[in-house]
Design a protein around this motif. Structure first.
Motif, PDB file in Angstrom:
ATOM      1  N   LEU A   7      64.621  47.383 101.566  1.00  0.00           N
ATOM      2  CA  LEU A   7      63.498  47.494 100.632  1.00  0.00           C
ATOM      3  C   LEU A   7      62.197  47.396 101.414  1.00  0.00           C
ATOM      4  CD1 LEU A   7      62.615  47.822  97.732  1.00  0.00           C
ATOM      5  CD2 LEU A   7      62.689  45.331  97.476  1.00  0.00           C
ATOM      6  N   THR A   8      61.573  48.521 101.626  1.00  0.00           N
ATOM      7  CA  THR A   8      60.313  48.593 102.363  1.00  0.00           C
ATOM      8  C   THR A   8      59.132  48.471 101.402  1.00  0.00           C
ATOM      9  OG1 THR A   8      60.194  50.988 102.127  1.00  0.00           O
ATOM     10  CG2 THR A   8      61.392  50.121 104.046  1.00  0.00           C
ATOM     11  N   GLU A   9      57.947  48.322 101.975  1.00  0.00           N
ATOM     12  CA  GLU A   9      56.744  48.288 101.148  1.00  0.00           C
ATOM     13  C   GLU A   9      56.561  49.603 100.400  1.00  0.00           C
ATOM     14  OE1 GLU A   9      53.361  47.239 103.479  1.00  0.00           O
ATOM     15  OE2 GLU A   9      53.814  45.086 103.401  1.00  0.00           O
ATOM     16  N   ASP A  10      56.846  50.713 101.050  1.00  0.00           N
ATOM     17  CA  ASP A  10      56.693  52.013 100.403  1.00  0.00           C
ATOM     18  C   ASP A  10      57.642  52.151  99.219  1.00  0.00           C
ATOM     19  OD1 ASP A  10      54.716  52.755 102.143  1.00  0.00           O
ATOM     20  OD2 ASP A  10      56.005  53.983 103.423  1.00  0.00           O
ATOM     21  N   LEU A  11      58.900  51.747  99.406  1.00  0.00           N
ATOM     22  CA  LEU A  11      59.854  51.821  98.298  1.00  0.00           C
ATOM     23  C   LEU A  11      59.446  50.874  97.174  1.00  0.00           C
ATOM     24  CD1 LEU A  11      63.470  52.081  99.775  1.00  0.00           C
ATOM     25  CD2 LEU A  11      62.229  53.787  98.429  1.00  0.00           C
ATOM     26  N   ALA A  12      59.002  49.675  97.529  1.00  0.00           N
ATOM     27  CA  ALA A  12      58.587  48.720  96.509  1.00  0.00           C
ATOM     28  C   ALA A  12      57.446  49.285  95.667  1.00  0.00           C
ATOM     29  CB  ALA A  12      58.167  47.405  97.161  1.00  0.00           C
ATOM     30  N   ALA A  13      56.461  49.903  96.317  1.00  0.00           N
ATOM     31  CA  ALA A  13      55.337  50.491  95.593  1.00  0.00           C
ATOM     32  C   ALA A  13      55.814  51.634  94.701  1.00  0.00           C
ATOM     33  CB  ALA A  13      54.294  50.992  96.580  1.00  0.00           C
ATOM     34  N   ARG A  14      56.707  52.448  95.232  1.00  0.00           N
ATOM     35  CA  ARG A  14      57.236  53.573  94.445  1.00  0.00           C
ATOM     36  C   ARG A  14      57.991  53.075  93.221  1.00  0.00           C
ATOM     37  NH1 ARG A  14      62.437  57.117  96.239  1.00  0.00           N
ATOM     38  NH2 ARG A  14      62.592  58.402  94.381  1.00  0.00           N
ATOM     39  N   PHE A  15      58.842  52.088  93.411  1.00  0.00           N
ATOM     40  CA  PHE A  15      59.631  51.575  92.288  1.00  0.00           C
ATOM     41  C   PHE A  15      58.743  50.890  91.250  1.00  0.00           C
ATOM     42  CE2 PHE A  15      63.590  51.019  95.209  1.00  0.00           C
ATOM     43  CZ  PHE A  15      63.825  52.384  95.136  1.00  0.00           C
ATOM     44  N   ALA A  16      57.717  50.174  91.715  1.00  0.00           N
ATOM     45  CA  ALA A  16      56.813  49.526  90.773  1.00  0.00           C
ATOM     46  C   ALA A  16      56.090  50.556  89.918  1.00  0.00           C
ATOM     47  CB  ALA A  16      55.814  48.650  91.527  1.00  0.00           C
ATOM     48  N   ARG A  17      55.662  51.646  90.535  1.00  0.00           N
ATOM     49  CA  ARG A  17      54.999  52.703  89.781  1.00  0.00           C
ATOM     50  C   ARG A  17      55.928  53.302  88.730  1.00  0.00           C
ATOM     51  NH1 ARG A  17      49.710  52.484  89.409  1.00  0.00           N
ATOM     52  NH2 ARG A  17      48.696  52.188  91.442  1.00  0.00           N
ATOM     53  N   ILE A  18      57.189  53.481  89.094  1.00  0.00           N
ATOM     54  CA  ILE A  18      58.153  54.004  88.132  1.00  0.00           C
ATOM     55  C   ILE A  18      58.248  53.072  86.925  1.00  0.00           C
ATOM     56  CG2 ILE A  18      60.615  54.419  87.733  1.00  0.00           C
ATOM     57  CD1 ILE A  18      60.786  55.492  90.599  1.00  0.00           C
ATOM     58  N   ALA A  19      58.396  51.781  87.177  1.00  0.00           N
ATOM     59  CA  ALA A  19      58.541  50.829  86.073  1.00  0.00           C
ATOM     60  C   ALA A  19      57.289  50.753  85.218  1.00  0.00           C
ATOM     61  CB  ALA A  19      58.900  49.450  86.616  1.00  0.00           C
ATOM     62  N   LEU A  20      56.113  50.766  85.850  1.00  0.00           N
ATOM     63  CA  LEU A  20      54.871  50.728  85.081  1.00  0.00           C
ATOM     64  C   LEU A  20      54.748  51.943  84.164  1.00  0.00           C
ATOM     65  CD1 LEU A  20      52.408  49.410  87.806  1.00  0.00           C
ATOM     66  CD2 LEU A  20      53.013  48.241  85.674  1.00  0.00           C
ATOM     67  N   GLY A  21      55.408  53.019  84.541  1.00  0.00           N
ATOM     68  CA  GLY A  21      55.366  54.218  83.720  1.00  0.00           C
ATOM     69  C   GLY A  21      56.287  54.194  82.526  1.00  0.00           C
ATOM     70  N   HIS A  22      57.189  53.199  82.457  1.00  0.00           N
ATOM     71  CA  HIS A  22      58.111  53.237  81.321  1.00  0.00           C
ATOM     72  C   HIS A  22      58.244  51.936  80.523  1.00  0.00           C
ATOM     73  CE1 HIS A  22      61.391  51.024  83.315  1.00  0.00           C
ATOM     74  NE2 HIS A  22      61.330  51.836  84.345  1.00  0.00           N
ATOM     75  N   VAL A  23      57.813  50.782  81.035  1.00  0.00           N
ATOM     76  CA  VAL A  23      58.040  49.563  80.263  1.00  0.00           C
ATOM     77  C   VAL A  23      57.215  49.510  78.978  1.00  0.00           C
ATOM     78  CG1 VAL A  23      58.853  48.134  82.190  1.00  0.00           C
ATOM     79  CG2 VAL A  23      56.394  48.257  81.698  1.00  0.00           C
ATOM     80  N   THR A  24      56.139  50.271  78.893  1.00  0.00           N
ATOM     81  CA  THR A  24      55.376  50.360  77.644  1.00  0.00           C
ATOM     82  C   THR A  24      55.477  51.750  77.017  1.00  0.00           C
ATOM     83  OG1 THR A  24      53.343  50.863  78.853  1.00  0.00           O
ATOM     84  CG2 THR A  24      53.761  48.557  78.313  1.00  0.00           C
ATOM     85  N   ARG A  25      56.424  52.545  77.483  1.00  0.00           N
ATOM     86  CA  ARG A  25      56.667  53.848  76.873  1.00  0.00           C
ATOM     87  C   ARG A  25      57.650  53.651  75.715  1.00  0.00           C
ATOM     88  NH1 ARG A  25      59.033  59.299  79.962  1.00  0.00           N
ATOM     89  NH2 ARG A  25      59.611  60.423  78.069  1.00  0.00           N
ATOM     90  N   GLU A  26      57.162  53.782  74.505  1.00  0.00           N
ATOM     91  CA  GLU A  26      57.967  53.432  73.331  1.00  0.00           C
ATOM     92  C   GLU A  26      59.033  54.471  73.000  1.00  0.00           C
ATOM     93  OE1 GLU A  26      57.260  51.691  68.787  1.00  0.00           O
ATOM     94  OE2 GLU A  26      55.584  52.521  69.938  1.00  0.00           O
ATOM     95  N   TYR A  27      58.742  55.722  73.289  1.00  0.00           N
ATOM     96  CA  TYR A  27      59.688  56.788  72.931  1.00  0.00           C
ATOM     97  C   TYR A  27      59.955  57.695  74.125  1.00  0.00           C
ATOM     98  CZ  TYR A  27      58.517  55.268  68.227  1.00  0.00           C
ATOM     99  OH  TYR A  27      58.321  54.512  67.102  1.00  0.00           O
ATOM    100  N   PRO A  28      61.175  58.236  74.236  1.00  0.00           N
ATOM    101  CA  PRO A  28      62.324  58.084  73.345  1.00  0.00           C
ATOM    102  C   PRO A  28      62.860  56.660  73.385  1.00  0.00           C
ATOM    103  CG  PRO A  28      63.019  59.157  75.363  1.00  0.00           C
ATOM    104  CD  PRO A  28      61.517  59.049  75.434  1.00  0.00           C
ATOM    105  N   ASN A  29      63.548  56.272  72.320  1.00  0.00           N
ATOM    106  CA  ASN A  29      64.018  54.904  72.220  1.00  0.00           C
ATOM    107  C   ASN A  29      65.392  54.871  71.570  1.00  0.00           C
ATOM    108  OD1 ASN A  29      64.211  51.985  71.430  1.00  0.00           O
ATOM    109  ND2 ASN A  29      62.119  51.994  72.210  1.00  0.00           N
ATOM    110  N   HIS A  30      66.289  54.132  72.190  1.00  0.00           N
ATOM    111  CA  HIS A  30      67.650  53.964  71.666  1.00  0.00           C
ATOM    112  C   HIS A  30      67.764  52.558  71.107  1.00  0.00           C
ATOM    113  CE1 HIS A  30      72.047  53.249  71.847  1.00  0.00           C
ATOM    114  NE2 HIS A  30      72.113  54.530  71.546  1.00  0.00           N
ATOM    115  N   LEU A  31      67.644  52.431  69.787  1.00  0.00           N
ATOM    116  CA  LEU A  31      67.667  51.127  69.144  1.00  0.00           C
ATOM    117  C   LEU A  31      69.101  50.698  68.839  1.00  0.00           C
ATOM    118  CD1 LEU A  31      64.774  51.237  66.510  1.00  0.00           C
ATOM    119  CD2 LEU A  31      64.913  49.764  68.516  1.00  0.00           C
TER     120      LEU A  31
END
Length: 338
Positions: A7-31
Motif C-alpha cells: 500500500l503506497t501513498e499513491d494507491l492510498a490517495a487513489r483509493f481514498a478518492r474512490i471512496a469519497l466518490g461513493h460514500v455519499t452517493r445515494e443511488y443506485p441503492n440496494h436496500l
C-alpha cells in the motif's frame, strides 16, 4: 500496468478518492429493508442518516472504515481535509441516533447480520485511533447496539454459516475481535472465541471442493483459518491449522492457490470474485505471518497472496458494481500481516 503489491501513498490517495466518490452517493441503492407498513417506505438517506451511500449499507460502512484507516496511515497523501469534513458532517450524534433507531424494531432484528455488524465494529475500532475528533464518541452508541446484537445472537447460533458471502460467520467473528480488543472488552472477546471454538474447533482436513462459488468474495476455508488465527493463542492455532489444512506444503487443496476467473464485472455477483482475490490474499498473508520464518508453508502462503493480489488490483475501479467496495478489500489485503 503493473501495480505495487504494497500500500503506497499513491494507491492510498487513489483509493481514498474512490471512496469519497461513493460514500455519499445515494443511488443506485440496494436496500435490505423490511416493511411493517406503508409508513416504512422511505429513501435510503431517510432510513440511514449516515450510511446511505455506496450502493448498500455495509459497503458504505466499510468505505468509511477505509477512509479512516487511510487518513491515519497516510495523512499527508490522502485528501485529509475532505475526509475530515465528511466525518464531521455525517458522524454526528444526531445522525448516529437515527442509525441506532433503525435497529430497534423487530423487523430489523437480522438487519446486516453478521457482515454489516462486523464492519460497523471494525469502523468503531478504527475511530478509537482518531482521538480528539469526536468521531469515535459519536459512533459509540451504534457500536454498543451492535455488540448487544452479537451478545443476543451468538448463544443461540448452534451452527456456523460457511458460505463465501455476507452470511459467513467466521468473517464476522474475526472482524468483531478487533473491536473487542480496541474497546478493552474481555467478556466480548471470550464470547467470540467461544463461538469460534464451538463452530470450528474440531474441523480438520478441509477439502475446499466447493470453492469458489460464482458469487463468493470470501474463501470459506481461508477466512475460517484467519478467524482462528485471530482468536486462538498461537500454539493452539498452529496445532489447529496443521489439522485443518494439512496439505498446504504441497499447495493443496489446489483451488485455494489459483485466482478465480471473473467473466463479467458489470454483474455485481460475478464481480464478487475480484473481492475473493483480495480476501484470499488477506488470509494467506495473515496466516503466513503466524508461521515460523523457517516453515516452508510461510513462503507458499506469501506467494499465493501475491498471485491473488496481482489478479485483483487492476480491477478495483471501472464499473460501479465493483468500484463501490473493492478498494476496501484491496487495503485489507495490502496491509495484512504488517
Amino acid at each position: 500496468m503493473t501495480l505495487p503489491l504494497t500500500l503506497t501513498e499513491d494507491l492510498a490517495a487513489r483509493f481514498a478518492r474512490i471512496a469519497l466518490g461513493h460514500v455519499t452517493r445515494e443511488y443506485p441503492n440496494h436496500l435490505a429493508h423490511a416493511l411493517a407498513g406503508p409508513e416504512d417506505v422511505r429513501t435510503p438517506r431517510a432510513l440511514h442518516p449516515v450510511f446511505f451511500g455506496s450502493y448498500d449499507w455495509h459497503s458504505c460502512v466499510h468505505g468509511y472504515w477505509m477512509l479512516a484507516y487511510l487518513l491515519r496511515r497516510f495523512p499527508q497523501a490522502v485528501p485529509a481535509a475532505e475526509i475530515g469534513e465528511l466525518f464531521d458532517a455525517h458522524l454526528t450524534r444526531e445522525n448516529v441516533a437515527g442509525e441506532c433507531a433503525y435497529f430497534a424494531p423487530a423487523t430489523a432484528r437480522g438487519f446486516e447480520r453478521p457482515y454489516g455488524w462486523a464492519w460497523l465494529l471494525k469502523l468503531a475500532a478504527e475511530l478509537t485511533c482518531h482521538e480528539g475528533r469526536g468521531w469515535s464518541e459519536a459512533l459509540t452508541p451504534l457500536a454498543e447496539v451492535i455488540v448487544e446484537q452479537f451478545r443476543a445472537f451468538l448463544p443461540k447460533a448452534a451452527y456456523p454459516v460457511r458460505v463465501g458471502t455476507h452470511l459467513n460467520t467466521a468473517f464476522a467473528l474475526r472482524m468483531a475481535a478487533d473491536y473487542a480488543e480496541a474497546a478493552k472488552d474481555p467478556a466480548f472477546t471470550e464470547l467470540l472465541a467461544n463461538a469460534a471454538n464451538q463452530w470450528y474447533g474440531s474441523d480438520s482436513d478441509c477439502p475446499s471442493w466447493g470453492e469458489p462459488n460464482l458469487d463468493d468474495f470470501h474463501s470459506p476455508a481461508l477466512v475460517e483459518a484467519e478467524c482462528m488465527r485471530r482468536l486462538l493463542p498461537p500454539a493452539r492455532f498452529h496445532a489447529w491449522f496443521d489439522r485443518f489444512l494439512p496439505g498446504v506444503a504441497r499447495c493443496e487443496p489446489a483451488v485455494l492457490f489459483q485466482p478465480p476467473t471473473v467473466t463479467d464485472r458489470t454483474d455485481g455477483k460475478i464481480a464478487h470474485l475480484d473481492g475473493l482475490n483480495f480476501s484470499r490474499a488477506w488470509c494467506w498473508r495473515s496466516v503466513a505471518s503466524a508461521l515460523a520464518p523457517d516453515d516452508p508453508r510461510r513462503a507458499i502462503a506469501q506467494t499465493a497472496a501475491q498471485r491473488h493480489l496481482a489478479a485483483g488490483l487492476p480491477h478495483v475501479a471501472g464499473d460501479y458494481m465493483g468500484e463501490h467496495w473493492l478498494a476496501t478489500y484491496a487495503v485489507v489485503a495490502l496491509e495484512a500481516g504488517n
